[in-house]
Design a protein around this motif. Structure first.
Motif, short mmCIF file in Angstrom:
data_model
loop_
_atom_site.label_atom_id
_atom_site.label_comp_id
_atom_site.label_asym_id
_atom_site.label_seq_id
_atom_site.Cartn_x
_atom_site.Cartn_y
_atom_site.Cartn_z
N TYR A 79 0.83 -1.20 0.00
CA TYR A 79 0.00 0.00 0.00
C TYR A 79 0.87 1.25 0.00
CZ TYR A 79 -3.12 -3.64 1.74
OH TYR A 79 -3.82 -4.82 1.90
N GLU A 80 0.39 2.30 -0.71
CA GLU A 80 1.10 3.57 -0.82
C GLU A 80 2.50 3.38 -1.40
OE1 GLU A 80 -0.08 6.73 -0.24
OE2 GLU A 80 -2.01 5.70 -0.09
N PHE A 81 2.60 2.51 -2.37
CA PHE A 81 3.90 2.23 -2.99
C PHE A 81 4.21 3.30 -4.03
CE2 PHE A 81 6.98 0.10 -5.68
CZ PHE A 81 7.76 -0.58 -4.76
N ASP A 82 5.50 3.65 -4.15
CA ASP A 82 5.95 4.68 -5.09
C ASP A 82 7.12 4.11 -5.89
OD1 ASP A 82 6.61 6.90 -6.53
OD2 ASP A 82 7.01 8.19 -4.81
N PHE A 83 6.89 3.90 -7.19
CA PHE A 83 7.94 3.35 -8.04
C PHE A 83 9.06 4.34 -8.32
CE2 PHE A 83 4.80 0.06 -9.01
CZ PHE A 83 5.60 -1.06 -9.08
N ASP A 84 8.85 5.60 -7.96
CA ASP A 84 9.90 6.60 -8.13
C ASP A 84 10.73 6.78 -6.86
OD1 ASP A 84 9.29 7.13 -10.79
OD2 ASP A 84 7.73 8.59 -10.24
N ASP A 85 10.48 5.96 -5.86
CA ASP A 85 11.25 5.98 -4.62
C ASP A 85 12.18 4.76 -4.62
OD1 ASP A 85 12.15 5.66 -1.92
OD2 ASP A 85 10.48 6.89 -1.23
N GLU A 86 13.50 4.99 -4.65
CA GLU A 86 14.45 3.89 -4.73
C GLU A 86 14.39 2.99 -3.51
OE1 GLU A 86 18.34 5.31 -5.57
OE2 GLU A 86 17.91 5.65 -7.71
N ASP A 87 14.11 3.56 -2.34
CA ASP A 87 13.97 2.73 -1.14
C ASP A 87 12.83 1.75 -1.29
OD1 ASP A 87 16.11 3.96 0.08
OD2 ASP A 87 14.87 5.43 1.15
N HIS A 88 11.73 2.21 -1.88
CA HIS A 88 10.60 1.31 -2.12
C HIS A 88 11.00 0.20 -3.09
CE1 HIS A 88 7.24 4.36 -0.84
NE2 HIS A 88 8.21 4.26 0.03
N ILE A 89 11.74 0.56 -4.13
CA ILE A 89 12.14 -0.42 -5.14
C ILE A 89 13.02 -1.49 -4.52
CG2 ILE A 89 13.41 -0.78 -7.27
CD1 ILE A 89 10.78 0.61 -7.70
N PHE A 90 14.04 -1.08 -3.76
CA PHE A 90 14.95 -2.05 -3.16
C PHE A 90 14.23 -2.93 -2.13
CE2 PHE A 90 18.39 1.28 -4.09
CZ PHE A 90 18.63 0.72 -5.35
N ALA A 91 13.29 -2.35 -1.39
CA ALA A 91 12.51 -3.14 -0.44
C ALA A 91 11.63 -4.15 -1.18
CB ALA A 91 11.66 -2.23 0.43
N LEU A 92 11.04 -3.73 -2.30
CA LEU A 92 10.21 -4.64 -3.09
C LEU A 92 11.03 -5.82 -3.60
CD1 LEU A 92 7.74 -5.46 -4.79
CD2 LEU A 92 8.52 -3.84 -6.53
N LEU A 93 12.20 -5.53 -4.15
CA LEU A 93 13.05 -6.61 -4.66
C LEU A 93 13.47 -7.56 -3.54
CD1 LEU A 93 15.27 -4.58 -7.16
CD2 LEU A 93 13.39 -6.15 -7.70
N GLY A 94 13.71 -6.99 -2.35
CA GLY A 94 14.05 -7.84 -1.22
C GLY A 94 12.93 -8.78 -0.84
N MET A 95 11.68 -8.29 -0.85
CA MET A 95 10.54 -9.14 -0.53
C MET A 95 10.31 -10.19 -1.61
SD MET A 95 9.07 -8.70 2.38
CE MET A 95 7.56 -9.59 2.01
N LEU A 96 10.51 -9.81 -2.87
CA LEU A 96 10.29 -10.77 -3.95
C LEU A 96 11.32 -11.90 -3.92
CD1 LEU A 96 9.40 -8.38 -6.92
CD2 LEU A 96 7.85 -9.68 -5.46
N ARG A 97 12.52 -11.60 -3.47
CA ARG A 97 13.56 -12.63 -3.42
C ARG A 97 13.23 -13.72 -2.40
NH1 ARG A 97 17.14 -8.08 -4.01
NH2 ARG A 97 18.25 -8.18 -6.00
N ILE A 98 12.54 -13.35 -1.32
CA ILE A 98 12.24 -14.34 -0.27
C ILE A 98 10.83 -14.90 -0.40
CG2 ILE A 98 13.85 -13.26 1.33
CD1 ILE A 98 11.45 -12.01 2.75
N SER A 99 10.16 -14.60 -1.54
CA SER A 99 8.78 -15.07 -1.75
C SER A 99 8.71 -15.79 -3.10
CB SER A 99 7.80 -13.90 -1.70
OG SER A 99 8.00 -13.12 -0.54
N PRO A 100 9.26 -16.98 -3.21
CA PRO A 100 9.34 -17.64 -4.53
C PRO A 100 8.04 -18.25 -5.01
CG PRO A 100 10.26 -19.06 -2.83
CD PRO A 100 9.92 -17.76 -2.15
N ASN A 101 7.03 -18.36 -4.16
CA ASN A 101 5.81 -19.06 -4.55
C ASN A 101 4.59 -18.14 -4.62
OD1 ASN A 101 7.09 -21.64 -4.62
ND2 ASN A 101 7.05 -21.67 -2.38
N LEU A 102 4.80 -16.89 -4.95
CA LEU A 102 3.69 -15.92 -5.03
C LEU A 102 2.71 -16.29 -6.14
CD1 LEU A 102 5.22 -12.34 -4.56
CD2 LEU A 102 3.66 -13.55 -3.04
#
Length: 467
Positions: free
Chosen positions: A340-363
């Motif tokens: 929620y309230e995600f901003d693709f122009d915020d690099e912190d959001h991007i790096f956090a998203l990639l971190g979550m995707l790496r540990i969630s292989p079965n989405l």
């Protein structure tokens, strides 16, 4: 107060006789005598009444629990009208274990207190479920509600809902209702839903020991040292939205399966009390603000929640994952991730998203609700989703749905969508709900058609909102 009902049985008999008489006249020609017409009319009428009586008898002969279920699907007015069909149905009405006085019912009755009082006084037997909207009752008459709660506490109440908000009618200035002491002594309560109430239990209160579902909306919790620890061993679902005083509470709930928190102001959300809840399958952490008094150790919490299948995070909690040095454990059971309230122009959001995707292989489902675009803010055109490192991660081998709400069509958002389409071979549906302020309609609609998807069964839906 007088309540009048139209007797449907007498009216129905009259209509049946009238219909039978007309059918006799049309069926028999003039070569018969008037007496023959009369005999035919009476015979047809009695046959009709016998069929109707048999139908009514079959309905009346149903078991009482089935008849209760029938009336529970009706409104209060419909159930009351049904009770005048016969004496057995009158008995069913006054013994129904579920009473629902919705907002529409309460606001359409000028004497709602008298109406509810009359129904409760005539009621016999246990009341298992009780819902009432009290937003139209002034605070000077809250003592009447206390009497209702006392009656319910003695009548075996198991499911209680007190609504003190009415969003449709914008009644927001009504005073909060202070729960009476008798409510805290209900031992068999299994479900409790409160809105705009004051929760101030006595010192002897230790919790609802049989409660399974607790939902609080705009509730003020006044807990002291003696009542700050609540023992709820059977609690399965906990929802806390826009409440004050909740950070001071500690709930022991080893069976907790679903939690949902929506915080306000800068109150710290103390999740340390739920670190031992290893049966959690659904977690939603949202906030109306973007900061707290102190950060949450999300990495440690994720290690304590190995069974989480549905995870919803406000970007503040998401960013805490990216800033922690300790690598989080893999969430192999995670199927749905909502941000929620995600901003693709915020690099912190991007790096956090990639971190979550790496540990969630079965989405299976990935959902975004983007933040509103601020005018005058420069877009970031750096593509963080390209390169061999991301193509070999294998993040989306099971992803089937991608949903983005408030889609703006920015360059970074398009980079991400292209990345997902190229990395998800089982993707079935992509839904992009355009933000009303977006100016990229013609741009991204054409670009999407040119993205080569990895899934041959993919369907893309772009919903354009009118300004």
């Amino acid at each position: 107060m007088t309540v009048e009902f139209l007797n449907p049985s007498s009216n129905h008999i009259y209509l049946s006789i009238h219909t039978a008489f007309r059918r006799c006249i049309l069926k028999h020609s003039s070569n018969r005598s008037y007496s023959e017409f009369k005999v035919a009319m009476i015979s047809s009428c009695f046959k009709k009444l016998k069929v109707e009586r048999d139908k009514l008898d079959r309905l009346t002969d149903l078991p009482i629990d089935v008849k209760h279920q029938i009336q529970e699907h009706l409104s209060v007015e419909e159930a009351a009208r049904m009770s005048v069909l016969s004496r057995p149905w009158k008995h069913i009405w006054v013994s129904i274990p579920k009473l629902v006085f919705s907002a529409d019912f309460c606001h359409n009755k000028p004497l709602i207190i008298d109406v509810i009082n009359t129904i409760l006084l005539q009621h016999c037997g246990a009341i298992k479920t009780f819902l009432v909207n009290i937003s139209s009752i002034p605070s000077s008459q809250h003592s009447i509600i206390d009497e209702w709660m006392l009656l319910l506490s003695r009548n075996g109440i198991m499911d209680l809902t007190l609504e003190n908000l009415d969003k449709d009618r914008l009644i927001l200035n009504n005073a909060p209702y202070k729960l009476p002491s008798c409510l805290y002594g209900i031992n068999k309560l299994e479900s409790l839903t409160l809105s705009k109430c004051i929760f101030r239990p006595p010192c002897s209160f230790t919790g609802f020991h049989m409660l399974k579902n607790l939902s609080l909306l705009k509730v003020v919790l006044c807990l002291d040292v003696a009542t700050s620890f609540l023992w709820m061993p059977d609690l399965v679902i906990l929802q806390v939205k826009l409440c004050s005083g909740f950070p001071n509470s500690k709930i022991y709930a080893p069976k907790l399966s679903q939690i949902s928190f929506l915080t306000i102001r800068t109150k710290t959300l103390e999740l340390g009390h739920y670190m031992d809840c290893r049966m959690l399958t659904t977690v939603i952490l949202a906030s109306s603000i973007t900061n707290q008094d102190k950060p949450i150790n999300m990495t440690y919490l994720l290690k304590c929640w190995p069974e989480v299948r549905n995870f919803g995070l406000h970007t503040y909690y998401l960013k805490s994952v990216a800033t922690e040095a300790e690598a989080p454990t893999y969430l192999n059971n995670l199927r749905t991730l909502a941000l929620y309230e995600f901003d693709f122009d915020d690099e912190d959001h991007i790096f956090a998203l990639l971190g979550m995707l790496r540990i969630s292989p079965n989405l299976d489902i990935l959902l975004f609700e983007l933040s509103s675009k601020k005018k005058g803010v420069m877009e970031v055109n750096v593509n963080h989703f390209e390169g061999p490192a991301y193509r070999t991660l294998g993040l989306f081998h099971k992803l089937q749905r991608l949903i983005i709400k408030k889609f703006h069509g920015s360059t970074t958002e398009m980079f991400f969508v292209r990345f997902i389409l190229a990395s998800a071979p089982l993707l079935l549906k992509t839904v992009l709900n355009e933000d009303a302020e977006s100016n990229h309609e013609s741009k991204f609609s054409k670009e999407l058609m040119g993205f080569p998807p990895a899934s041959p069964k993919l369907q893309i839906y772009v919903n354009h909102k009118k300004k």
